[in-house]
Design a protein around this motif. Structure first.
Motif, PDB file in Angstrom:
ATOM      1  N   GLU A 283       0.877  -1.182   0.000  1.00  0.00           N
ATOM      2  CA  GLU A 283       0.000   0.000   0.000  1.00  0.00           C
ATOM      3  C   GLU A 283       0.903   1.216   0.000  1.00  0.00           C
ATOM      4  OE1 GLU A 283      -4.164  -1.184   2.170  1.00  0.00           O
ATOM      5  OE2 GLU A 283      -2.625  -0.300   3.432  1.00  0.00           O
ATOM      6  N   ASN A 296      -7.394   0.293   8.845  1.00  0.00           N
ATOM      7  CA  ASN A 296      -7.701  -0.434   7.606  1.00  0.00           C
ATOM      8  C   ASN A 296      -7.261  -1.887   7.649  1.00  0.00           C
ATOM      9  OD1 ASN A 296      -8.669   1.926   6.559  1.00  0.00           O
ATOM     10  ND2 ASN A 296      -6.851   2.383   5.327  1.00  0.00           N
TER      11      ASN A 296
ATOM     12  N   TYR B 199      -8.520  11.017   7.027  1.00  0.00           N
ATOM     13  CA  TYR B 199      -8.643   9.694   7.636  1.00  0.00           C
ATOM     14  C   TYR B 199      -8.967   9.791   9.127  1.00  0.00           C
ATOM     15  CZ  TYR B 199      -6.142   8.229   3.377  1.00  0.00           C
ATOM     16  OH  TYR B 199      -5.758   8.004   2.078  1.00  0.00           O
ATOM     17  N   ASN B 204      -6.481   5.345  15.913  1.00  0.00           N
ATOM     18  CA  ASN B 204      -5.784   4.986  14.679  1.00  0.00           C
ATOM     19  C   ASN B 204      -4.413   5.667  14.670  1.00  0.00           C
ATOM     20  OD1 ASN B 204      -5.515   3.744  12.139  1.00  0.00           O
ATOM     21  ND2 ASN B 204      -6.412   5.489  11.047  1.00  0.00           N
TER      22      ASN B 204
END
Lengths: 351, 351
Positions: A283, A296, B199, B204
């Motif tokens: 990625e 993700n 995002y 995260n």
């Protein structure tokens, strides 16, 4: 349970964060399974779980529990493995152990199938599943090592709380809610349940995972260092790690600096390699803001690699960003994958 | 306002996250201040702020705003600095600019007082305040460089959202609450307000701070690389950075690997150095789980250093963990400290 011919598989620590993922991974994959046995501590025994639609009652793990078991997947803490893995082996089971109990034992293969599947052939009943943060790193590095050699690895980790178990996840979420509501918090688990002091993890960063060793590195850091050398069969590899816990539920990230042996290797060559490497998803498209992130990666078996850059000063130096679901490739999936490899290599027989 | 003799100080971007910290830092320190002028965009003009108990109404920043100003602290974005800093200088003010607009301009000193205070003497009206993540790192490394030399720096950062401004803090908190309540989120700001994609930041990790450059590094990473060389007067220093945004409100952390020039340096020697270094607080006692964390650094001017370890393979290699409040030493405090240094060096005169 699901087939008349097949393997009898036990999951030890079935009610834990990793045990739950082992069960759902077994459900999704195509191992021939005729029966599952779910084992736990006395405290959790009696819990009703399901497997492929059928109810399975969790039983207390005892030496006798392993009669007739073909493969036992252990993830119930090092002391349980130390006590019961030899008992399981004595009764004919092959143990795939997800704790650190046997990893550095020279008679125990430490296996990541993409890297050293062949080591399974040397097993003596117990196979160790490496530390979560080690697994994802070696999956990303092995194709590079094979093509260009590898002399140095420096890694800084960004590790999720689920690596410390279900109670740590709950602690992080409770703290986050309390801090958002301007309430006092009282840390009780992280960074290490069994250590002296506990610190805020929500909206904070803790540079400690597992206990400190005499050399100033934590045990987690030494696991990454020693396990990487063992899995890659490179005792001479220079490896250093700084392991850090963050307020992320699941998905470990790693900032990895490596030096290869060959001069003149390009970023495009490494991207080409990784785009077809087993277990790896590339990625890496900065112009489209494509790079791996834990949010993700959750629920996926792959190791995601991006942000690949050549060092600006060292021709043999490269920087990578590696992310994976620590409960899957870092634990449950790698264990089930080892079971699949055992079958593929004829090291376990379907009866 | 507070003294009849003293400096007239302007804060440009007074209502922003850094501007607010500049104001409270000016209140706490002992610079002789006779008047403050708080400036902002037209949108925020009219906001009522207070300074040492007196109300100050924020005015729209215009070229004429700088008449009579001795020192102007800018933190309102690069385009504002580019337009108005020369206007301020034209009117006799010394500008301390917290944006990246002038940092790499060879006629503009880039200053961290603990490291290169003397560079202030070469100023031509504008002094640049370095990037937050650069400042805390060079404060920790300069004493080591002075004693043992420095040849290589590899840093992976763990950066707080407040570095992206007050709106980014609000976005992180709103997302955290929504995710805890199992609600959908719609990221709009991070990683970079002006970039194409946005995002999730709560729970995260985003390996992007500022926009990507053609070489695959982000602008934040290139800032750390280029600014470190300029501040330390070491164009030949090997520096690489991987900059990462985390769900932390305030306080940047850095995992730093360095190589010194001298052989045989010990961890205890480095600890001794840092325990008496200006601006540094040594927090390094593994047996008591003492190490720097952002939650402990918030609101403090110091740079906290711990987890100091010698590399296990490279005699000249050391690992450090460096934490500081990115809004204070990383921005507001370093700017005010530059103002104090200007006074101390006689580069500004109290009228």
């Amino acid at each position: 349970m699901t087939e008349t011919q097949g393997l009898h598989i036990a999951v030890v620590g079935a009610t834990g964060a990793v045990g739950q993922q082992m069960i759902s991974t077994l459900e999704k994959r195509n191992l021939p399974i005729k029966k599952v046995t779910f084992l736990s501590s006395a405290r959790s025994a009696g819990t009703k779980l399901s497997f492929k639609g059928e109810e399975v009652i969790v039983q207390e793990a005892k030496p006798e529990s392993f009669e007739g078991i073909d493969i036992a997947l252990f993830s119930a803490g090092g002391s349980v493995s130390k006590e019961l893995a030899p008992e399981a082996v004595k009764r004919g089971a092959i143990v795939v152990d997800n704790t650190s109990a046997f990893r550095m034992d020279e008679n125990v293969p430490l296996v990541v199938p993409e890297v050293n599947e062949e080591d399974l052939k040397k097993h003596n009943g117990i196979i160790a599943n490496p530390n979560c943060s080690t697994i994802q790193m070696v999956v990303a590095l092995e194709p590079i090592r094979q093509a260009y050699g590898l002399s140095k690895v420096l890694v800084s980790t960004y590790q999720a709380v689920s690596g410390a178990g279900a109670a740590a996840i709950a602690e992080m979420k409770d703290q986050a809610r309390d801090l958002l509501d301007n309430k006092e918090i009282e840390p009780k688990i992280l960074p290490v349940g069994g250590d002296k002091k506990h610190y805020q993890i929500a909206f904070n960063v803790i540079p400690q995972i597992d206990k400190f060793q005499d050399n100033g590195f934590t045990f987690e850091e030494m696991k990454m260092i020693n396990e990487t050398k063992k899995i890659m069969h490179m005792p001479e590899l220079a490896v250093a790690a700084t392991c850090v816990r963050l307020p992320v539920e699941t998905g470990h990230s790693e900032s990895v600096y490596i030096e290869v042996d060959q001069s003149g290797v390009t970023v495009d060559q490494i991207k080409d390699l990784l785009s077809s490497a087993p277990g790896v998803v590339l990625e890496d498209n900065p112009s489209e803001q494509i790079y791996p992130m834990p949010a993700n990666a959750v629920g996926k078996n792959d190791v995601f690699v991006g942000r690949i850059r050549k060092d600006l000063d060292e021709d043999k130096g490269f920087h990578l960003w590696v992310v994976s679901d620590n409960l899957l490739k870092g634990a449950a999936w790698n264990s089930v994958q080892i079971a699949e490899s055992l079958l593929k290599l004829g090291l376990v027989t379907v009866k």
